[in-house]
Design a protein around this motif. Structure first.
Motif, PDB file in Angstrom:
ATOM      1  N   PHE A  18       0.810  -1.215   0.000  1.00  0.00           N
ATOM      2  CA  PHE A  18       0.000   0.000   0.000  1.00  0.00           C
ATOM      3  C   PHE A  18       0.849   1.274   0.000  1.00  0.00           C
ATOM      4  O   PHE A  18       0.353   2.333  -0.343  1.00  0.00           O
ATOM      5  CB  PHE A  18      -0.966   0.011   1.192  1.00  0.00           C
ATOM      6  CG  PHE A  18      -2.009  -1.067   1.118  1.00  0.00           C
ATOM      7  CD1 PHE A  18      -2.862  -1.161   0.033  1.00  0.00           C
ATOM      8  CD2 PHE A  18      -2.142  -1.997   2.135  1.00  0.00           C
ATOM      9  CE1 PHE A  18      -3.824  -2.159  -0.046  1.00  0.00           C
ATOM     10  CE2 PHE A  18      -3.102  -2.998   2.074  1.00  0.00           C
ATOM     11  CZ  PHE A  18      -3.947  -3.071   0.985  1.00  0.00           C
ATOM     12  N   SER A  19       2.109   1.179   0.355  1.00  0.00           N
ATOM     13  CA  SER A  19       2.967   2.372   0.318  1.00  0.00           C
ATOM     14  C   SER A  19       3.375   2.720  -1.115  1.00  0.00           C
ATOM     15  O   SER A  19       3.671   3.875  -1.416  1.00  0.00           O
ATOM     16  CB  SER A  19       4.214   2.177   1.188  1.00  0.00           C
ATOM     17  OG  SER A  19       5.079   1.218   0.609  1.00  0.00           O
ATOM     18  N   GLN A  20       3.372   1.727  -1.997  1.00  0.00           N
ATOM     19  CA  GLN A  20       3.795   1.942  -3.381  1.00  0.00           C
ATOM     20  C   GLN A  20       2.646   2.009  -4.383  1.00  0.00           C
ATOM     21  O   GLN A  20       2.790   2.608  -5.453  1.00  0.00           O
ATOM     22  CB  GLN A  20       4.733   0.796  -3.818  1.00  0.00           C
ATOM     23  CG  GLN A  20       6.016   0.706  -3.012  1.00  0.00           C
ATOM     24  CD  GLN A  20       6.919   1.906  -3.236  1.00  0.00           C
ATOM     25  OE1 GLN A  20       7.135   2.326  -4.364  1.00  0.00           O
ATOM     26  NE2 GLN A  20       7.412   2.486  -2.157  1.00  0.00           N
ATOM     27  N   ASN A  21       1.523   1.379  -4.050  1.00  0.00           N
ATOM     28  CA  ASN A  21       0.425   1.249  -5.014  1.00  0.00           C
ATOM     29  C   ASN A  21      -0.929   1.534  -4.385  1.00  0.00           C
ATOM     30  O   ASN A  21      -1.128   1.332  -3.195  1.00  0.00           O
ATOM     31  CB  ASN A  21       0.383  -0.191  -5.563  1.00  0.00           C
ATOM     32  CG  ASN A  21       1.670  -0.597  -6.221  1.00  0.00           C
ATOM     33  OD1 ASN A  21       2.129   0.041  -7.161  1.00  0.00           O
ATOM     34  ND2 ASN A  21       2.274  -1.671  -5.726  1.00  0.00           N
ATOM     35  N   ASP A  22      -1.837   1.970  -5.252  1.00  0.00           N
ATOM     36  CA  ASP A  22      -3.252   2.018  -4.915  1.00  0.00           C
ATOM     37  C   ASP A  22      -3.895   0.826  -5.613  1.00  0.00           C
ATOM     38  O   ASP A  22      -3.439   0.404  -6.685  1.00  0.00           O
ATOM     39  CB  ASP A  22      -3.895   3.316  -5.411  1.00  0.00           C
ATOM     40  CG  ASP A  22      -3.422   4.532  -4.625  1.00  0.00           C
ATOM     41  OD1 ASP A  22      -3.313   4.431  -3.382  1.00  0.00           O
ATOM     42  OD2 ASP A  22      -3.159   5.575  -5.250  1.00  0.00           O
ATOM     43  N   LEU A 174      -6.984  -4.321  -9.887  1.00  0.00           N
ATOM     44  CA  LEU A 174      -6.132  -3.402 -10.643  1.00  0.00           C
ATOM     45  C   LEU A 174      -5.125  -2.801  -9.685  1.00  0.00           C
ATOM     46  O   LEU A 174      -5.467  -2.392  -8.569  1.00  0.00           O
ATOM     47  CB  LEU A 174      -6.967  -2.291 -11.285  1.00  0.00           C
ATOM     48  CG  LEU A 174      -8.114  -2.734 -12.207  1.00  0.00           C
ATOM     49  CD1 LEU A 174      -8.866  -1.512 -12.733  1.00  0.00           C
ATOM     50  CD2 LEU A 174      -7.594  -3.577 -13.345  1.00  0.00           C
ATOM     51  N   VAL A 175      -3.871  -2.741 -10.123  1.00  0.00           N
ATOM     52  CA  VAL A 175      -2.776  -2.171  -9.331  1.00  0.00           C
ATOM     53  C   VAL A 175      -2.345  -0.877 -10.011  1.00  0.00           C
ATOM     54  O   VAL A 175      -1.991  -0.889 -11.192  1.00  0.00           O
ATOM     55  CB  VAL A 175      -1.588  -3.150  -9.239  1.00  0.00           C
ATOM     56  CG1 VAL A 175      -0.488  -2.556  -8.374  1.00  0.00           C
ATOM     57  CG2 VAL A 175      -2.038  -4.500  -8.703  1.00  0.00           C
ATOM     58  N   ASN A 176      -2.394   0.227  -9.277  1.00  0.00           N
ATOM     59  CA  ASN A 176      -2.040   1.532  -9.820  1.00  0.00           C
ATOM     60  C   ASN A 176      -0.890   2.122  -9.029  1.00  0.00           C
ATOM     61  O   ASN A 176      -1.077   2.525  -7.869  1.00  0.00           O
ATOM     62  CB  ASN A 176      -3.264   2.475  -9.754  1.00  0.00           C
ATOM     63  CG  ASN A 176      -4.478   1.871 -10.444  1.00  0.00           C
ATOM     64  OD1 ASN A 176      -4.423   1.526 -11.604  1.00  0.00           O
ATOM     65  ND2 ASN A 176      -5.576   1.720  -9.708  1.00  0.00           N
ATOM     66  N   PRO A 177       0.334   2.173  -9.610  1.00  0.00           N
ATOM     67  CA  PRO A 177       1.470   2.752  -8.895  1.00  0.00           C
ATOM     68  C   PRO A 177       1.193   4.194  -8.473  1.00  0.00           C
ATOM     69  O   PRO A 177       0.616   4.970  -9.254  1.00  0.00           O
ATOM     70  CB  PRO A 177       2.609   2.678  -9.912  1.00  0.00           C
ATOM     71  CG  PRO A 177       2.195   1.602 -10.873  1.00  0.00           C
ATOM     72  CD  PRO A 177       0.700   1.686 -10.937  1.00  0.00           C
ATOM     73  N   LYS A 178       1.584   4.515  -7.238  1.00  0.00           N
ATOM     74  CA  LYS A 178       1.403   5.883  -6.751  1.00  0.00           C
ATOM     75  C   LYS A 178       2.399   6.796  -7.441  1.00  0.00           C
ATOM     76  O   LYS A 178       3.498   6.396  -7.791  1.00  0.00           O
ATOM     77  CB  LYS A 178       1.619   5.928  -5.224  1.00  0.00           C
ATOM     78  CG  LYS A 178       0.516   5.240  -4.458  1.00  0.00           C
ATOM     79  CD  LYS A 178       0.684   5.419  -2.966  1.00  0.00           C
ATOM     80  CE  LYS A 178      -0.480   4.762  -2.248  1.00  0.00           C
ATOM     81  NZ  LYS A 178      -0.432   4.956  -0.804  1.00  0.00           N
ATOM     82  N   ALA A 179       1.991   8.041  -7.621  1.00  0.00           N
ATOM     83  CA  ALA A 179       2.889   9.034  -8.229  1.00  0.00           C
ATOM     84  C   ALA A 179       4.060   9.280  -7.293  1.00  0.00           C
ATOM     85  O   ALA A 179       3.913   9.323  -6.078  1.00  0.00           O
ATOM     86  CB  ALA A 179       2.118  10.320  -8.492  1.00  0.00           C
TER      87      ALA A 179
END
Length: 180
Positions: A18-22, A174-179
């Motif tokens: 959760f620190s890297q992706n939503d 779905l895995v969405n990398p955080k900005a």
């Protein structure tokens, strides 16, 4: 008692960060797609649980077994009766998020730590559930909310069961990398 799927779920979420992706869980239903943002920061145990269950195909073919107009739609029981689960429970993660239209929250018995796989999506503001049930996500867009509300308006019998079955045909993550 349902077969215990805990080991499968734990393996399916080994890469969740959760620190890297939503993360989003997509429920492809017989009434359209429902995209859910899961709250890994607010309720990480519940977020990981639904991600894992979706990844192992637990929700594929499961019906929304309980629909109460002006309140919520409930699914996630493998038997379709409201009595089943994944064979394990997870502890509550009560938080300050409000139960409002489109909110994803965990169903449970009177024991706060009895949640497993059953969840509900609110179709209205339900303040008496705040801090009593774990909110761990929300619809990601207007189309998803529209589909939840449409399911919330289906005709039901006296036990709140839809007269025409509403099914989760499949669930995906779905895995969405955080900005950066």
């Amino acid at each position: 008692m349902s077969a215990n799927r805990k080991a499968e779920v734990e393996k399916a979420v080994e890469d969740v960060d959760f620190s890297q992706n939503d993360y989003q869980v997509v429920l492809n239903t017989s009434k359209g797609k429902i995209v859910l943002d899961v709250y890994g920061d607010t309720a990480p145990g519940h977020a990981k649980n639904i991600i894992g269950l979706a990844r192992i195909g637990f929700y594929d073919g499961v019906v929304f077994h309980r629909v109460i107009e002006g309140f919520m739609i409930q699914g996630g029981c493998p038997q379709g009766t409201g009595t089943g689960g994944p064979g394990y429970t997870i502890p509550a993660e009560f938080n300050s998020k409000s139960h409002e239209p489109g909110v994803l929250s965990m169903a449970r018995t009177s024991d706060p730590d009895s949640a497993g796989s059953q969840f509900f999506l609110c179709v209205a503001r339900v303040p008496h559930l705040d801090n009593q049930y774990t909110v761990f996500g929300k619809t990601a867009d207007e189309e998803s909310l529209k589909n939840v509300l449409e399911i919330g308006n289906v005709k039901t019998n006296a036990q709140d069961r839809p007269l025409d079955e509403v099914k989760i045909e499949s669930a995906e993550v779905l895995v969405n990398p955080k900005a950066a």
